[in-house]
Motif scaffolding. Structure first.
Motif, PDB file in Angstrom:
ATOM      1  N   ALA A   1       0.762  -1.149  -0.098  1.00 28.31           N
ATOM      2  CA  ALA A   1      -0.019   0.078  -0.032  1.00 28.31           C
ATOM      3  C   ALA A   1       0.874   1.080  -0.156  1.00 28.31           C
ATOM      4  O   ALA A   1       2.000   1.097   0.346  1.00 28.31           O
ATOM      5  CB  ALA A   1      -0.969   0.195   1.247  1.00 28.31           C
ATOM      6  N   GLU A   2       0.404   2.344  -0.264  1.00 31.63           N
ATOM      7  CA  GLU A   2       1.183   3.769  -0.485  1.00 31.63           C
ATOM      8  C   GLU A   2       1.816   4.322   0.873  1.00 31.63           C
ATOM      9  O   GLU A   2       2.772   4.856   0.837  1.00 31.63           O
ATOM     10  CB  GLU A   2       0.168   4.814  -1.089  1.00 31.63           C
ATOM     11  CG  GLU A   2       0.036   4.725  -2.485  1.00 31.63           C
ATOM     12  CD  GLU A   2      -1.378   3.721  -2.978  1.00 31.63           C
ATOM     13  OE1 GLU A   2      -1.742   3.617  -4.106  1.00 31.63           O
ATOM     14  OE2 GLU A   2      -1.988   2.944  -1.883  1.00 31.63           O
ATOM     15  N   ASP A   3       1.141   3.750   1.983  1.00 40.28           N
ATOM     16  CA  ASP A   3       1.710   4.052   3.439  1.00 40.28           C
ATOM     17  C   ASP A   3       2.741   3.225   3.737  1.00 40.28           C
ATOM     18  O   ASP A   3       3.227   3.605   4.948  1.00 40.28           O
ATOM     19  CB  ASP A   3       0.743   4.112   4.152  1.00 40.28           C
ATOM     20  CG  ASP A   3      -0.085   3.010   4.436  1.00 40.28           C
ATOM     21  OD1 ASP A   3       0.152   2.118   3.714  1.00 40.28           O
ATOM     22  OD2 ASP A   3      -1.093   3.086   5.598  1.00 40.28           O
TER      23      ASP A   3
ATOM     24  N   ASP B   1       0.187  13.333  -2.330  1.00 45.48           N
ATOM     25  CA  ASP B   1      -0.463  12.054  -2.118  1.00 45.48           C
ATOM     26  C   ASP B   1       0.609  11.251  -3.106  1.00 45.48           C
ATOM     27  O   ASP B   1       1.349  11.705  -4.056  1.00 45.48           O
ATOM     28  CB  ASP B   1      -1.680  11.819  -2.332  1.00 45.48           C
ATOM     29  CG  ASP B   1      -2.725  11.897  -1.048  1.00 45.48           C
ATOM     30  OD1 ASP B   1      -2.095  12.606  -0.168  1.00 45.48           O
ATOM     31  OD2 ASP B   1      -3.858  11.487  -1.181  1.00 45.48           O
TER      32      ASP B   1
ATOM     33  N   TYR C   1       0.236   7.790  -5.395  1.00 39.81           N
ATOM     34  CA  TYR C   1      -0.605   6.757  -6.291  1.00 39.81           C
ATOM     35  C   TYR C   1      -0.012   5.621  -6.829  1.00 39.81           C
ATOM     36  O   TYR C   1       1.071   5.858  -7.493  1.00 39.81           O
ATOM     37  CB  TYR C   1      -1.387   7.578  -7.192  1.00 39.81           C
ATOM     38  CG  TYR C   1      -2.483   8.642  -6.499  1.00 39.81           C
ATOM     39  CD1 TYR C   1      -3.687   8.191  -6.434  1.00 39.81           C
ATOM     40  CD2 TYR C   1      -1.807  10.016  -6.220  1.00 39.81           C
ATOM     41  CE1 TYR C   1      -4.433   9.100  -5.635  1.00 39.81           C
ATOM     42  CE2 TYR C   1      -2.795  10.640  -5.712  1.00 39.81           C
ATOM     43  CZ  TYR C   1      -4.195  10.630  -5.549  1.00 39.81           C
ATOM     44  OH  TYR C   1      -4.724  11.403  -4.918  1.00 39.81           O
TER      45      TYR C   1
ATOM     46  N   SER D   1      -5.627  -0.195  -5.310  1.00 39.95           N
ATOM     47  CA  SER D   1      -7.205   0.249  -4.782  1.00 39.95           C
ATOM     48  C   SER D   1      -7.443   1.866  -4.792  1.00 39.95           C
ATOM     49  O   SER D   1      -8.364   2.156  -5.043  1.00 39.95           O
ATOM     50  CB  SER D   1      -7.476  -0.489  -3.579  1.00 39.95           C
ATOM     51  OG  SER D   1      -6.752  -0.097  -2.472  1.00 39.95           O
ATOM     52  N   LYS D   2      -6.274   2.463  -4.223  1.00 37.80           N
ATOM     53  CA  LYS D   2      -6.423   3.816  -4.132  1.00 37.80           C
ATOM     54  C   LYS D   2      -6.720   4.737  -5.327  1.00 37.80           C
ATOM     55  O   LYS D   2      -7.575   5.356  -5.458  1.00 37.80           O
ATOM     56  CB  LYS D   2      -5.246   4.370  -3.290  1.00 37.80           C
ATOM     57  CG  LYS D   2      -5.342   5.809  -3.218  1.00 37.80           C
ATOM     58  CD  LYS D   2      -4.089   6.258  -2.215  1.00 37.80           C
ATOM     59  CE  LYS D   2      -4.209   8.033  -2.249  1.00 37.80           C
ATOM     60  NZ  LYS D   2      -2.755   8.330  -1.432  1.00 37.80           N
TER      61      LYS D   2
ATOM     62  N   THR E   1     -10.224   3.696  -6.722  1.00 35.20           N
ATOM     63  CA  THR E   1     -11.283   4.169  -6.112  1.00 35.20           C
ATOM     64  C   THR E   1     -11.472   5.687  -6.197  1.00 35.20           C
ATOM     65  O   THR E   1     -12.516   6.326  -6.300  1.00 35.20           O
ATOM     66  CB  THR E   1     -11.225   3.861  -4.578  1.00 35.20           C
ATOM     67  OG1 THR E   1     -11.178   2.509  -4.306  1.00 35.20           O
ATOM     68  CG2 THR E   1     -12.730   4.563  -3.625  1.00 35.20           C
ATOM     69  N   GLU E   2     -10.244   6.381  -6.113  1.00 36.18           N
ATOM     70  CA  GLU E   2     -10.327   7.949  -6.112  1.00 36.18           C
ATOM     71  C   GLU E   2     -10.476   8.528  -7.560  1.00 36.18           C
ATOM     72  O   GLU E   2     -11.019   9.453  -7.619  1.00 36.18           O
ATOM     73  CB  GLU E   2      -9.261   8.383  -5.567  1.00 36.18           C
ATOM     74  CG  GLU E   2      -9.094   8.083  -3.977  1.00 36.18           C
ATOM     75  CD  GLU E   2      -7.802   8.833  -3.259  1.00 36.18           C
ATOM     76  OE1 GLU E   2      -7.347   9.799  -3.911  1.00 36.18           O
ATOM     77  OE2 GLU E   2      -7.590   8.636  -2.104  1.00 36.18           O
TER      78      GLU E   2
END
Length: 329
Positions: free
Chosen positions: A140-142, A238, A240, A286-287, A290-291
């Motif tokens: 995930a991005e984080d 952010d 992505y 998924s980010k 979804t966004e």
């Protein structure tokens, strides 16, 4: 709108530029596109030949580490899309100095100029390799960065710089991280074009180690669409992920290339594994889905067959720059 595309004569950057000037991206039909490229071995004006006569294209040969050139081009720019980078892992293992210079110092030079000029958006294009290897699941991005090659470390450094310029100076930066790209116009040091062109010439292909290293494959057209979505609608500050949704071991991918090219297993030549070779990369997309509504459109089977056919019919493009080497995967 005026867009500055760094590395716009390279594999991915030129695809992005051709898309802009061909009217592929919504609402960008009349965009003024500035391309800055040093034209190293990986950059080639032939990559821009299909759009070279477009009045909205301006090409400048220059180094992203040169603050004079960068400052001049940054004036009145609305968007910077930063592709320019040294990317071949094997080259970074042999000599990392140019990777540090281009990927770190060059990115810093661009960010400083963009902050001074007050550009509206800055998209920094990066890679899944900054995370290192993942045994199960998807990044995930984080997730924290843990690069294992000098190339990946230089890209991780540039990612941190880009995000720091957002937090410190308010520069509206977004970072994209992609999985392994493939498609037409890719330099023959990379796995798919190297293997395809070798097989088309009846040569063997060099497969690292036991071939179990696994990658997610992303067609360059899907990647560039994802970047355009981030540039248009992504949030500043952010990260992505842009992935292709097809995870294959190198051995499986090699088998598919053998089938397409009409070769058999005798064409595979096992070579010693690369130092620090990451076993597996995988990104959670998924980010961005979804966004921003991103999803890969090109199936890997169709994309791979079309890519091999492109190399089959564009021998005049790749023969002059053909290399004999192992491949980045």
């Amino acid at each position: 709108m005026r867009i500055l595309v760094t590395g716009g004569a390279g594999f991915i950057g030129s695809h992005f530029v051709r898309g802009i000037l061909s009217g592929v991206y919504p609402y960008w039909e009349n965009t003024q596109t500035l391309v800055l490229d040093k034209l190293t071995y990986a950059g080639n004006l032939d990559n821009l030949a299909p759009v070279a006569n477009q009045r909205n294209l301006t090409f400048v040969q220059g180094d992203i580490c040169d603050p004079v050139i960068v400052d001049k081009l940054m004036r009145d720019v609305n968007l910077v899309v930063h592709f320019a980078a040294e990317t071949h892992v094997d080259r970074s293992i042999a000599d990392a100095s140019e990777f540090v210079r281009t990927n770190v110092q060059g990115t810093f030079t661009l960010l400083e100029a963009a902050a001074r000029a007050g550009v509206d958006r800055f998209v920094h294009v990066s890679t899944d390799e900054v995370y290192g290897s993942i045994e199960h699941g998807a990044w995930a991005e984080d997730q924290p960065l843990s690069p294992n090659s000098p190339y990946a470390a230089s890209k991780a450094s540039s990612d941190h710089l880009a995000l720091a310029f957002h937090r410190t100076h308010g520069l509206p930066v977004s970072v994209t991280r992609c999985s392994n790209n493939y498609g037409p116009y890719q330099h023959t040091e990379k796995l798919i074009p190297l293997f395809a062109t070798n097989l088309l010439d009846g040569l063997t292909v060099p497969l690292y180690g036991d071939g179990r290293n696994s990658r997610d494959w992303l067609h360059v057209d899907d990647h560039c669409r994802g970047i355009q979505l981030v540039a248009s609608k992504g949030r500043a500050g952010d990260i992505y992920h842009i992935g292709g949704g097809t995870e294959l071991t190198n051995a499986t991918l090699t088998g598919q290339l053998l089938d397409i090219c009409g070769a058999d297993a005798s064409a595979v030549r096992r070579v010693p594994d690369r130092k620090g070779h990451d076993l597996r990369y995988c990104l959670d997309i998924s980010k961005i889905s979804t966004e921003l509504g991103y999803f890969p459109r090109i199936s890997f089977s169709d994309g791979l067959a079309d890519t091999v056919e492109w190399y089959r019919t564009h021998r005049d493009w790749w023969e002059p720059r053909k290399v004999s080497t192992t491949a980045t995967t």
